[in-house]
Structures are given as C-alpha cells and as structure tokens.
Design an enzyme around this catalytic site. Structure first.
Site, short mmCIF file in Angstrom:
data_model
loop_
_atom_site.label_atom_id
_atom_site.label_comp_id
_atom_site.label_asym_id
_atom_site.label_seq_id
_atom_site.Cartn_x
_atom_site.Cartn_y
_atom_site.Cartn_z
N HIS A 1 0.85 -1.19 0.00
CA HIS A 1 0.00 0.00 0.00
C HIS A 1 0.89 1.25 0.00
CE1 HIS A 1 0.26 -0.75 4.51
NE2 HIS A 1 0.88 0.39 4.33
N HIS B 1 3.89 1.68 2.41
CA HIS B 1 5.12 0.96 2.03
C HIS B 1 5.93 1.80 1.05
CE1 HIS B 1 2.57 -2.77 2.98
NE2 HIS B 1 3.51 -2.73 3.90
N CYS C 1 -3.70 -14.86 21.53
CA CYS C 1 -4.46 -14.48 20.35
C CYS C 1 -3.66 -14.85 19.11
CB CYS C 1 -4.74 -12.97 20.34
SG CYS C 1 -5.46 -12.44 18.76
N CYS D 1 -2.83 -11.80 16.82
CA CYS D 1 -1.71 -10.96 17.23
C CYS D 1 -0.42 -11.77 17.35
CB CYS D 1 -1.99 -10.32 18.59
SG CYS D 1 -3.45 -9.31 18.66
N CYS E 1 -10.05 -10.41 22.06
CA CYS E 1 -8.97 -9.53 21.65
C CYS E 1 -9.58 -8.32 20.95
CB CYS E 1 -8.02 -10.26 20.70
SG CYS E 1 -6.91 -9.14 19.83
N HIS F 1 -8.67 -8.10 17.10
CA HIS F 1 -9.20 -9.06 16.13
C HIS F 1 -10.63 -9.49 16.42
CE1 HIS F 1 -4.82 -9.33 15.57
NE2 HIS F 1 -5.13 -9.55 14.33
N LYS G 1 -5.77 6.28 9.63
CA LYS G 1 -4.98 5.24 8.99
C LYS G 1 -5.75 4.59 7.84
CE LYS G 1 -2.67 3.60 13.08
NZ LYS G 1 -2.55 2.50 14.02
N LYS H 1 -8.64 -1.44 5.52
CA LYS H 1 -9.35 -2.26 4.52
C LYS H 1 -10.85 -2.14 4.67
CE LYS H 1 -5.82 -5.77 4.20
NZ LYS H 1 -5.43 -7.02 4.83
#
Length: 501
Positions: free
Chosen positions: A22, A25, A130, A133, A147, A150, A296, A299
């Site tokens: 993305h 990067h 988890c 993680c 968690c 997630h 941020k 998705k």
RNA sequence: GGGAGGGAAGCUUAAGUGGUUAUAAGCACCGGACUCAUAAUCCGGCGACAAUGGGUUCAAAUCCCAUACCUCCCA
C-alpha cells in the site's frame, strides 16, 4: 568538503507479504531512496537495503485464506513489492526475502550466539493467546473476553518457549537512549526512553509446533519468532559474519522505519546485537504514517491506496514529489488526490516545469539552441549568480538533517527565484545573454538538486540540456557551479511535467 | 486507566516562548503587469483578535489550572 569517500548504509523495514503493497510501504521506500541518492551524489559509497518478511505467521494465515500454498502466495506478493521498487525508481542495492537461505542461516547463527552467551532460556508460559496478534494477552488486554484488535476469543495456551534475557540489557539500553542521537526525531526517542524506565521484561523469542518459519538451531520443535528473525535481515543481507559487505557497511548508518515498530528497533534490536556481540547501528530514523482523510488506511473503510494502481493514473515523479514535499518528514501526513494534483500543477508544473521550459525554448528559438556569451553582470545577475552559488549547501543541509520536505521547499523557492529573475530581465525584449546564461546553469543545478526526489524526470532534463553522463553521476556541490559554458548547444526542449486535468 | 503532544487567516505550513494594533510563505480569492513559457510567469491586495473557560501579571498566543476535541505512546 573532504575528498574522502565514506560509506552509507541505509535500510527500510521489511514488509509483510500478507497483502499487496500500500501507499505507506511506498512512502518509506521513497524517503529512503531520496536519502541514499543524496548520499551517492555526495560521493559516498552507499548500500541501500529493502525487502520483505516472509516468515510471519500472518503470511501463512493469509495464504491459507487465499487457498494457496504458502510459498506460492508469498512469492506472488513478494514479486509485487519488487515491482513497486522498480516502477518507482527505488534504487535499492539489494532486496532481501527472509525465506532465503542466506538469511535463515544467519538467523540461526545469531540465535546460537545469543544462546551461547547465556541469554536464552526455556520457560513454560501459560495464558491467553491471540492467534491474530501472535501474542499472549493479559486479562486486562481483553475486552469482553475478546482480543480488541481481532475481535476473537483467545485460547488458553500452555507453551514452552525460549526467552531472551532482555532485562539484562536494561542499563546499556538506557544509556544508549539517553545519549540523544540514536533515535530521531527526538520525540520518538523520548517515547522509547520513557517506556524503558518502566523496566524490561524478558521476551519470548520462539514458538513451538509451527510449520512455517525458521527452526531454532538448538531445538527442532521450535521456530524462531519474529524478533530475531526479521530484524536480523539487516545483517544477513550483508553476509554476516564474514561477508565483505558486512565488513564494509556495518554498522548501519540508519534504519528507516515507521513509528509503529520503533520499540523493536530502538530496544529489542540493539539488545539482540549486544547479546550476539555485534556493533550497534548508528541511528533509528522514524517517519510518520500516511493517512487518508485523517486516519490510517483501513481495509474495512476501503481507504487503502494501492501505489501500483496509483502509478497508472499519475506520473511516478509527481507521486514521489508530492509525498516528499507535502508530508513533513517524521510526522503523519494526509494523502488526497486533490492535493496531489494541486502540488503537481502549482509547483512541479507551473513553477519548476515552467522555469525549465521557458528557459530552454527561449534559447532554442532565439539563440538557435546555443548558450549565449555573457556580458558584464549587473546587480540582478550577480544576485542570481550568488543564489546559485549557495543553493547546493542550503539544500544539502536540510537533506543532511533528513528534512526532506524542507529541502524540497528550498528548491521550489530557488526555481521561483529563477522565474522572478527571468521575468524581471525580460529577455524577450532585450535578448539579454546574461539572463539565459545564468538560467540555463540554474537548470543544471536544479537537475542535480532534484535528482534524489524525482530521478527519472531529471535525467530527461539532463539530456535536454545536452550534458554528458547521467545526473546521478554528478557531484552534489557542483550544483552550485556554472558549468554550462557559452556556445554549449542544448538539446531539444520538451515538456517535462504535464499539468493534470 | 496512565503518559506525551497538538490546536494560528477558508485550507496547508514556517516563525514566535511575557510587552504597544500577532511576523510570514504557499494554495484559494480579488486587482494589476507582461507575453519567452504547459492561460504558465511577475507585482500588489485580501485575510487570523490565537480550541474553550478561568487564573497569575502593570502586561500572555507565549506561564499555571480546568474542560472539550484530535493524534501518538503505554497498560
């Protein structure tokens, strides 16, 4: 200015290949690229490393989800990261993949050295784990028993792991971080130092019963967890322990990273190196994140920007220019296509591009493409000449301090000064030779100054100036010299930066 | 829950760390000049009472406290 050739080793973080690259990067790679290109122009011997982290469980899980064998999945995404570098003219000297033999064997060696040094010990660990993680969680970490990251219930796990005596290095690390220049910007140093004061706990560095990852050299049941694996890429790529490159380039001059992995690079990595008795890097350089509409990329919000797609819509140099110019280095910066277009049209096209094009076409049309012989300089000429004489140093100072955005700003102002000078001298009325002589030299300066930022455009400019060699082969300080002489014939002018819309 | 930081013209920033009417840049907007240049360039103008509420002080954007918001680090 010393004539001594120095070395400069810069790394980026290695990226997870659980998804295509993305914009974040890309941003890191572009910043790194700009920094190393500047150092190359300064005559330093540069090694620039980037790469991908393929051993993470995350990758394995993503592969399973995609219904592909892990190796195939990882190859596919790794290829996209390589492609990203190529498309955006990232001048990395190497690209490491952590599944490569050259890496895995060094990881095992480092692990072994830490073990031999008495820094690794076996311990049972019990708690909530988890899998998302890949971490043990305390009760406090969980929200409604799940968690929060997630939104899944962790499992109760009893594991035997190897632990790293991180606590042993508390004092050495505190000292390292109090000295001031190990982590930049300083706020980032302070964050780590503050956390360090709370005391270090030993760190679990292996995982049992995994199928993907690097096996420990001391126990085939255990895979090496992310820390010792991923971070070691910075030396495995150099051929540690006996490689020529390692001898020449280590310690790294800077590890360029995103703010999220500061702790790993400023604390855990130095501790690993201390344990394995390897010299420490000189600097951890932390950049901010690219945000989209203030937060941020995510998705679920659909705000992830794919730089490979972006490059189909806008020119690579416009994108590079925008990211380097609009984002204050070290801070988060918001990405919008509107401001990309604005920057491109107002600065790259209207200011820099215009100065280039008006100068070249003027010489082409009025002097048959031959740089005219200058007369005695008047005050305006002298003033502009002096501007050229100091510009390399002015911009260089900024780049030396990693102020990429400010460096670029100085260049834009220099170009604006050129436009102003040109406008004021009115060569279309006077055919003033001094003006054209100085402006065409200013273009040569611009080519060099801009090389770290927009390398591809600048090579085109170089050939329009009909100069020898490549811009990347020039010397930075020569950007302040008048090396285009009278009677030099320029090439054919052509629009370098196109206006968008 | 603990800690750090931030708020400045319509937007993005730089400077400024107790002293009269807050110093600037870019974009946007308005006007002018010019025509070599991709309607690009150059000049000029417009424009903020400093997140909010208190406090300290002769005097605060600048120091202190509180509140709300945003960001980050940690738990």
């Amino acid at each position: 200015m010393s004539g001594l050739s120095r070395k400069f080793y810069l790394t980026t973080a290695i990226d997870y290949v659980n998804a295509p690259p993305h914009l974040g990067h890309l941003y890191e790679k572009v910043c790194a690229d700009t920094i190393v290109r500047f150092h190359r122009l300064n005559g330093e011997e540069v090694f620039f490393l980037t790469g991908v982290d393929e051993n993470a469980q995350k990758n394995e899980q993503a592969a399973i989800k995609a219904g592909l064998p892990v190796k195939v999945f990882v190859d596919k995404n790794a290829h996209l990261f390589k492609k990203l570098c190529k498309i955006y003219n990232i001048s990395n000297d190497d690209f490491i993949r952590t599944t490569e033999k050259r890496h895995t064997k060094v990881v095992q060696l480092v692990f072994q050295k830490m073990y031999d040094n008495g820094d690794l010990y076996k311990k049972y660990y019990e708690g909530y784990y988890c899998t998302g993680c890949e971490e043990f969680k305390t009760e406090k970490d969980l929200v409604n028993g799940k968690c929060p990251e997630h939104n899944t219930a962790p499992m109760w796990l009893k594991e035997e792991n190897y632990f790293f005596r991180l606590s042993k290095y508390q004092d050495s690390l505190s000292e390292l971080l109090s000295e001031g220049q190990f982590v930049l910007p300083l706020e980032k140093r302070n964050e780590v130092a503050a956390r360090l004061k709370e005391g270090l706990k030993d760190l679990s560095v292996t995982r049992p019963n995994l199928t993907w990852g690097i096996t420990t050299p001391i126990n085939p049941e255990h895979k090496i967890y992310v820390w010792i694996d991923a971070l070691t890429n910075y030396i495995s790529a150099l051929g540690y322990p006996n490689g020529e490159k390692f001898k020449k380039f280590w310690p790294a001059d800077a590890h360029l990273i995103g703010k999220g992995i500061n702790w790993f690079h400023s604390v855990i990595w130095p501790a690993i190196l201390l344990s394995a008795q390897i010299p420490l890097p000189k600097l951890v350089l932390v950049h901010g994140y690219i945000t989209v509409k203030g937060s941020k990329m995510s998705k679920s919000k659909g705000t992830v920007i794919n730089p490979l797609e972006l490059a189909k819509k806008y020119s690579v140099d416009a994108i590079r220019y925008y990211m380097l110019r609009a984002i204050v280095f070290g801070e988060d910066g918001d990405f919008t296509e509107e401001s990309l277009v604005e920057r491109t049209n107002n600065e790259l096209v209207a200011n820099i591009g215009n100065f280039i094009h008006r100068t070249l076409t003027f010489i082409s049309k009025n002097f048959d493409g031959v740089v005219p012989k200058p007369d005695n300089f008047d005050d305006d000429d002298v003033k502009f000449q002096k501007r050229i004489e100091v510009i390399a140093e002015t911009v260089g100072k900024r780049l030396g301090k990693f102020e990429l955005d400010k460096a670029l700003k100085e260049i834009v102002e220099f170009s604006q000064e050129g436009n102003r000078y040109f406008q004021h001298k009115e060569p279309w009325k006077t055919k003033n030779p001094n003006c054209l002589y100085l402006c065409v030299n200013a273009l040569r300066s611009l080519a060099i100054l801009l090389e770290p930022f927009i390398p591809s455009s600048v090579e085109k400019l170089w050939s329009q100036l009909n100069l020898e060699g490549a811009v990347a082969e020039q010397n930075w300080s020569s950007a302040s010299k008048l090396l285009i002489k009278e009677l030099h014939t320029i090439g054919k002018p052509k629009v370098l930066f196109k206006k968008i819309n």
